[in-house]
Design an enzyme around this catalytic site. Structure first.
Site, short mmCIF file in Angstrom:
data_model
loop_
_atom_site.label_atom_id
_atom_site.label_comp_id
_atom_site.label_asym_id
_atom_site.label_seq_id
_atom_site.Cartn_x
_atom_site.Cartn_y
_atom_site.Cartn_z
N THR A 1 0.88 -1.18 0.00
CA THR A 1 0.00 0.00 0.00
C THR A 1 0.91 1.23 0.00
O THR A 1 1.33 1.68 -1.06
CB THR A 1 -0.97 0.01 1.21
N LYS B 1 3.82 -6.90 3.81
CA LYS B 1 3.63 -5.48 3.54
C LYS B 1 3.37 -4.79 4.86
O LYS B 1 2.80 -5.37 5.78
CB LYS B 1 2.50 -5.25 2.54
N THR C 1 -0.89 -3.13 10.45
CA THR C 1 -1.65 -3.32 9.20
C THR C 1 -0.64 -3.92 8.36
O THR C 1 0.09 -3.27 7.66
CB THR C 1 -2.02 -2.08 8.42
N GLU D 1 5.80 4.33 7.52
CA GLU D 1 5.41 5.47 6.70
C GLU D 1 6.26 6.70 7.00
O GLU D 1 6.27 7.19 8.11
CB GLU D 1 3.92 5.76 6.88
N ASN E 1 -0.42 10.28 5.77
CA ASN E 1 -1.67 9.95 6.45
C ASN E 1 -2.67 11.09 6.51
O ASN E 1 -3.79 10.92 6.96
CB ASN E 1 -1.39 9.42 7.85
#
Lengths: 404, 404
Positions: B150, B176, B187, B273, B399
């Site tokens: 993602t 991932k 996640t 991230e 985000n």
């Protein structure tokens, strides 16, 4: 209850001042509050296992009659070993000698960088200089509120008047946030003064109850500080008959104190480091209050949701997700989620089913400063409200190099 | 143990592929893995109360013989009500019909945005198209690893060979991340294949043990997803005598599986991230393992510490502070803290006392990519390691508007 413009010197018999003593480059960094007469006091403290030296001092001292409080910003006197404990005691001793009491009648708070010993020559001289400036005019209280700030962008003050037994009782307060703010509690210092005559036990009861639903329900970044402290001093100079039980007067006092703690707590969330928005998360219909508290706090603590609110993105799935890992029990298939602001409201999930919604309306709602998130469950009558802020580039900037 | 370049098709009898079916604008968004023969399978799943539809499906299905797995990225099929559950079942049914098994022999995973129903016409046609591309060449496995990404910036793969009972056994994996990563779990999707013959019970035991010390010890932002899943499929085609008890072969297999899960978990933290640095936090000398785990995880989860590491600021006080609110019991006056990297090491706190340290050396150490934080206690022999990443402007950017 009469909301007034005021601060910690609004109640009778309190003097205060803020001063730049040299801990920070140029800003104010010391505040002193002194009461004309000794006070009953109550305190709530961080639950972090690592407690800064002044927190350890205040926890054992707050039960005594209290004459005054010294606060410095710029240095938290936390993780400073045995020297830190001695420095706090010397700080208390210094203000005690100026006010004619003993060190055990003085409370001390520190906030700022962790792990560096206090420059005691600056502190001791600073107490002399600041003490000489004490006064009871409003500007003195405002200067004290400025002096306790660290990364705060504005000084946080509040005051109210109530009538107790035919006498006017005043409560005033000041607080500082604004990072490392999390339940139980923030790097958060809050000082509340009142001229109400109230027993130590009742003052303690009122403060704990108010803090539970206000300061313990805000989150900026999930970090819980070593220094969090809320102190309340009551000097009795309003002349009311002492509140010594849970009667009508107590409820009246508690309601006024709740206003002060809620206003100051919300200001801390609103002024969270780098924040551009205030988030109020409300849970209703939870199994019980404890579950409601967990869910509300989990939502305002979620980095993902906070970043979405900053981006004005109606990513309500992150709300449900944060409820889901909060530790609370509930049926996800019975949850309704509504986003609100002064620009309208929009239902995003209806009893477990996503609602196809108007993205333009959602964007308009999220463009406001105050964002309200309602989570409506069908499990019972548990309710709770928590406050937080968005996660922004500036949060990272502020905390990427705080020490310099 | 022989570390090889490989992925989920490295073990005998597995085919895979990744494909762009149109859930995302142009990137790959579907992966399929199929085994020539039915597999014993084991899974670890999110502990979030809100479980995405595919998680609910896999939890009840993973005990069956498993023929294949369908994964889509771009849409998490989470918070999607009853329609979501039906969509997952239809997805399984589709791959089942192509492989000649029933839906109960197919596992399904989804990752991406929450709260939007899957476009089933695209999914069903996508399964047909992707199935037609399946193969066992390395590039097919690489394409599968790309398709599950993602916000990941690189595909995460690993493979090892071991010898079990005179036969070569291969384990391959892909994962991932990279936001919403937190203990129990990220996640995070992870798929591990092996040609080892191992009973369902032993496979389950090995996987749970490995996940506990790897995937459950990473944190990117403290958010725990609705979709986290680690699946391991074992088809037995290596021809070894089935591992059915805790003997030497089991330990050998578990060690190899641990390598795979650790490598993939660390990659997820490293590729958090917006991350620019990998943080490894190690606690030794804690009262017990549970306390050590809490402290290590609390440190890698602290937004304040993560921002400091991004700013290359040796703000070790935030380490002690995060240990303090972790819920673990310890004596702060007996803690030693060391920061390390390939550029050297520096002691910042020595048994509770701050050390006056060389800021230039600290800056040099923190300029590295991999930052190691050692917390040495004197309470017992509890040890734990956790992995995380720094908090950066890009985390907020990614985000702030993930859905668009």
């Amino acid at each position: 209850m009469n909301i007034i413009t005021g601060n910690v010197v609004s109640p009778k018999g309190f003097k205060a001042c803020g001063n730049a003593i040299g801990l920070k480059k140029s800003k104010k960094d010391m505040a002193i509050i002194v009461s004309d007469v000794p006070c009953n006091a109550a305190g709530c403290f961080t639950t972090n296992v690592v407690k800064a030296a002044p927190v350890q001092w205040d926890m054992k001292t707050v039960g005594n009659k209290i004459k005054g409080v010294v606060v410095n910003s710029g240095n938290a006197n936390a993780c400073t070993g045995k020297q830190g404990l001695k420095d706090t005691e010397d700080t208390a001793e210094k203000l005690a000698s100026l006010t004619g009491v003993s060190a055990e009648n003085i409370l001390v708070c520190s906030t700022g960088v962790i792990g560096v010993n206090l420059p005691m020559d600056i502190i001791l001289k600073g107490i002399d200089d600041t003490f000489a400036l004490l006064g009871d005019s409003a500007d003195k209280g405002d200067m004290a509120a400025e002096a306790i700030m660290t990364t705060d962008t504005y000084a946080k003050k509040a005051a109210v008047e109530i009538e107790v037994g035919g006498k006017t009782v005043t409560i005033g307060g000041m607080a500082k946030g604004s990072g490392m703010i999390n339940p139980n509690m923030a790097t958060m210092l809050c000082f509340i003064t009142t001229d109400c005559a109230i027993s130590k036990e009742m003052l303690n009861k009122a403060l704990k109850s108010c803090v539970e639903d206000t300061f313990n329900m805000i989150s900026v970044d999930g970090d819980m500080s070593t220094n969090d402290t809320v102190l309340c001093l009551a000097n009795g100079m309003a002349g009311n008959a002492e509140i010594d039980g849970e009667k009508e007067d107590f409820e009246k006092f508690k309601e006024a104190l709740f206003y002060i703690t809620k206003k100051l707590a919300m200001s801390c969330a609103d002024d969270g480091e780098g924040a551009t928005k205030l988030i109020e998360a409300k849970v209703t219909g939870a199994k019980n209050k404890e579950n409601a508290r967990k869910m509300a706090l989990s939502v305002v603590s979620s980095s993902l949701l906070k970043a979405a609110i900053f981006g004005e993105d109606a990513n309500w799935g992150r709300v449900l997700c944060a409820m889901g890992y909060s530790g609370a029990e509930f049926d996800p298939m019975a949850v309704t989620i509504v986003f609100r602001s002064e620009n309208g409201d929009i239902k995003l999930m209806d009893k477990g089913t996503p609602v196809v919604f108007d993205e333009d309306l959602a964007a308009k709602i999220l463009s406001a400063h105050n964002i309200y998130i309602d989570m409506i469950l069908e499990e019972g009558d548990g309710e709770a409200v928590a406050w937080g802020c968005d996660l922004t580039y500036d949060y990272v900037k502020i905390n990427g190099d705080y020490r310099s």
